[in-house]
Design a protein around this motif. Structure first.
Motif, PDB file in Angstrom:
ATOM      1  N   GLY A 192      21.744  31.479  33.589  1.00 20.91           N
ATOM      2  CA  GLY A 192      20.640  32.389  33.305  1.00 20.91           C
ATOM      3  C   GLY A 192      20.204  33.225  34.489  1.00 20.91           C
ATOM      4  N   GLN A 193      20.962  33.212  35.589  1.00 25.97           N
ATOM      5  CA  GLN A 193      20.624  33.996  36.772  1.00 25.97           C
ATOM      6  C   GLN A 193      21.308  35.363  36.670  1.00 25.97           C
ATOM      7  N   LEU A 194      20.710  36.240  35.893  1.00 30.90           N
ATOM      8  CA  LEU A 194      21.356  37.514  35.572  1.00 30.90           C
ATOM      9  C   LEU A 194      21.503  38.403  36.802  1.00 30.90           C
ATOM     10  N   GLY A 195      20.499  38.406  37.685  1.00 34.81           N
ATOM     11  CA  GLY A 195      20.598  39.230  38.882  1.00 34.81           C
ATOM     12  C   GLY A 195      21.751  38.804  39.778  1.00 34.81           C
ATOM     13  N   ALA A 196      21.895  37.504  39.981  1.00 34.46           N
ATOM     14  CA  ALA A 196      22.998  37.006  40.811  1.00 34.46           C
ATOM     15  C   ALA A 196      24.339  37.286  40.152  1.00 34.46           C
ATOM     16  N   ALA A 197      24.404  37.136  38.836  1.00 29.90           N
ATOM     17  CA  ALA A 197      25.655  37.418  38.133  1.00 29.90           C
ATOM     18  C   ALA A 197      26.037  38.884  38.285  1.00 29.90           C
ATOM     19  N   ARG A 198      25.052  39.764  38.155  1.00 30.53           N
ATOM     20  CA  ARG A 198      25.332  41.199  38.307  1.00 30.53           C
ATOM     21  C   ARG A 198      25.871  41.489  39.707  1.00 30.53           C
ATOM     22  N   GLN A 199      25.276  40.917  40.732  1.00 31.24           N
ATOM     23  CA  GLN A 199      25.733  41.158  42.102  1.00 31.24           C
ATOM     24  C   GLN A 199      27.179  40.707  42.293  1.00 31.24           C
ATOM     25  N   GLN A 200      27.520  39.545  41.742  1.00 28.82           N
ATOM     26  CA  GLN A 200      28.877  39.039  41.901  1.00 28.82           C
ATOM     27  C   GLN A 200      29.882  39.947  41.201  1.00 28.82           C
ATOM     28  N   TYR A 201      29.588  40.347  39.981  1.00 30.03           N
ATOM     29  CA  TYR A 201      30.518  41.203  39.237  1.00 30.03           C
ATOM     30  C   TYR A 201      30.654  42.577  39.902  1.00 30.03           C
ATOM     31  N   GLU A 202      29.552  43.136  40.371  1.00 30.22           N
ATOM     32  CA  GLU A 202      29.614  44.450  41.028  1.00 30.22           C
ATOM     33  C   GLU A 202      30.399  44.361  42.334  1.00 30.22           C
ATOM     34  N   ALA A 203      30.273  43.248  43.047  1.00 27.83           N
ATOM     35  CA  ALA A 203      31.046  43.084  44.287  1.00 27.83           C
ATOM     36  C   ALA A 203      32.540  43.045  43.994  1.00 27.83           C
ATOM     37  N   VAL A 204      32.926  42.391  42.909  1.00 27.77           N
ATOM     38  CA  VAL A 204      34.342  42.358  42.536  1.00 27.77           C
ATOM     39  C   VAL A 204      34.828  43.753  42.175  1.00 27.77           C
ATOM     40  N   LEU A 205      34.012  44.509  41.454  1.00 30.09           N
ATOM     41  CA  LEU A 205      34.415  45.854  41.040  1.00 30.09           C
ATOM     42  C   LEU A 205      34.510  46.816  42.212  1.00 30.09           C
ATOM     43  N   GLN A 206      33.784  46.551  43.285  1.00 26.94           N
ATOM     44  CA  GLN A 206      33.930  47.390  44.475  1.00 26.94           C
ATOM     45  C   GLN A 206      35.309  47.226  45.098  1.00 26.94           C
ATOM     46  N   GLN A 207      35.886  46.037  44.967  1.00 26.86           N
ATOM     47  CA  GLN A 207      37.223  45.789  45.485  1.00 26.86           C
ATOM     48  C   GLN A 207      38.308  46.159  44.481  1.00 26.86           C
ATOM     49  N   ASP A 208      38.013  45.981  43.196  1.00 27.88           N
ATOM     50  CA  ASP A 208      38.984  46.252  42.131  1.00 27.88           C
ATOM     51  C   ASP A 208      38.235  46.877  40.953  1.00 27.88           C
ATOM     52  N   ALA A 209      38.214  48.213  40.914  1.00 23.38           N
ATOM     53  CA  ALA A 209      37.399  48.921  39.928  1.00 23.38           C
ATOM     54  C   ALA A 209      37.840  48.664  38.495  1.00 23.38           C
ATOM     55  N   GLY A 210      39.072  48.212  38.301  1.00 20.56           N
ATOM     56  CA  GLY A 210      39.574  47.983  36.940  1.00 20.56           C
ATOM     57  C   GLY A 210      39.646  46.520  36.554  1.00 20.56           C
ATOM     58  N   ASN A 211      38.983  45.649  37.291  1.00 19.46           N
ATOM     59  CA  ASN A 211      39.036  44.224  36.991  1.00 19.46           C
ATOM     60  C   ASN A 211      38.405  43.965  35.623  1.00 19.46           C
ATOM     61  N   ARG A 212      39.216  43.529  34.669  1.00 15.98           N
ATOM     62  CA  ARG A 212      38.749  43.373  33.289  1.00 15.98           C
ATOM     63  C   ARG A 212      37.680  42.283  33.171  1.00 15.98           C
ATOM     64  N   ASP A 213      37.892  41.157  33.844  1.00 17.18           N
ATOM     65  CA  ASP A 213      36.926  40.062  33.754  1.00 17.18           C
ATOM     66  C   ASP A 213      35.567  40.486  34.287  1.00 17.18           C
ATOM     67  N   ALA A 214      35.564  41.216  35.392  1.00 18.50           N
ATOM     68  CA  ALA A 214      34.301  41.649  35.977  1.00 18.50           C
ATOM     69  C   ALA A 214      33.598  42.671  35.078  1.00 18.50           C
ATOM     70  N   LEU A 215      34.366  43.579  34.468  1.00 22.12           N
ATOM     71  CA  LEU A 215      33.768  44.565  33.567  1.00 22.12           C
ATOM     72  C   LEU A 215      33.161  43.889  32.337  1.00 22.12           C
TER      73      LEU A 215
END
Length: 263
Positions: A72-95
């Protein structure tokens, strides 16, 4: 002439013995191949060593994002997914994870844009299309046709079955909705939203005992996996069904989950 006849007789005996041995060999099964067949070198005498491709690894940020979403930590989850997308903009799991966060935060426009981005990468991404259809009301007939076309290629896709069930639920086609919810739950029995929608479908079809079973299952699964339904509503409905036998369900039991979450 007697020695010659003896020699001919001996030759005939040897020929008969060889024929008998050949017949026995012909009836024997072929020898089993060795457990590791030898590698044959190509004609150009260059030996090629083939290696199995390693299994794709999930980015640590995606795993951490899912754990945060699960807690339920939506802010932390968003930060983690956005950090992955900065390295791999097409990462399907992160999107998909970021779209799930946006849906939990009631940011439908952002979730829709993420699903569209996934469909630009792969137009046949059934999970992205199912999520987009779940967000947009649109033409239900067109949505139904698109989902059925995907199911023709991937008949066991839980997200697509779930989305199709929601399309039927919006039209109050509860028999068909319940069937799709059951198929979705069978494809992913650990998904609390699938169990919840199956319970709603059974509730609408006046099957209170089965509905109560899957409401309880949904609450149990929601303890270890993200869920989009209101647990308090489910608990209240379970109290209503506590003494139900063949009584009709309440006028308006819990509504099915239209928001699709990350697998």
């Amino acid at each position: 002439r007697q020695p010659a006849g003896a020699a001919e007789q001996q030759a005939m005996i040897q020929a008969a013995a060889q024929a008998a041995v050949a017949a026995q060999l012909a009836q024997m099964p072929p020898p089993a191949p060795p457990s590791l067949p030898p590698v044959m070198a190509p004609d150009n005498s260059q030996i090629q060593v083939l290696r199995n491709a390693p299994a794709p690894q999930i980015a640590p940020g995606v795993q951490q994002g899912y754990q945060a979403l699960n807690g339920g930590q939506l802010g932390a989850a968003r930060q983690q997914y956005e950090a992955v997308l900065q390295q791999d903009a097409g990462n399907r799991d992160a999107l998909l994870g970021l779209a799930a966060v946006a849906q939990r935060e009631q940011q439908g426009a952002q979730a829709a844009s993420l699903y569209v981005r996934l469909l630009e990468i792969n137009p046949d991404d059934g999970e992205a299309l199912a999520g987009l259809i779940g967000l947009r009301q649109g033409d239900v007939e067109q949505s139904e046709a698109k989902l059925k076309a995907i199911l023709a290629r991937s008949p066991d896709s839980g997200p697509v079955l779930f989305a199709l069930g929601n399309v039927y639920a919006k039209q109050r086609r509860w028999n068909e909705a319940q069937q799709q919810f059951f198929r979705a739950y069978s494809a992913a029995p650990g998904n609390p939203d699938y169990a919840f929608n199956l319970a709603v479908g059974l509730d609408r079809l006046n099957q209170p005992k089965l509905a109560a079973t899957y409401y309880q299952r949904a609450l149990s699964l929601a303890q270890t996996a993200p869920a989009a339904f209101d647990r308090a509503v489910v608990q209240a409905r379970l109290r209503d069904l506590g003494g139900a036998t063949a009584a009709a369900p309440a006028a308006d039991p819990a509504a099915p989950v239209i928001i699709k979450r990350q697998e």
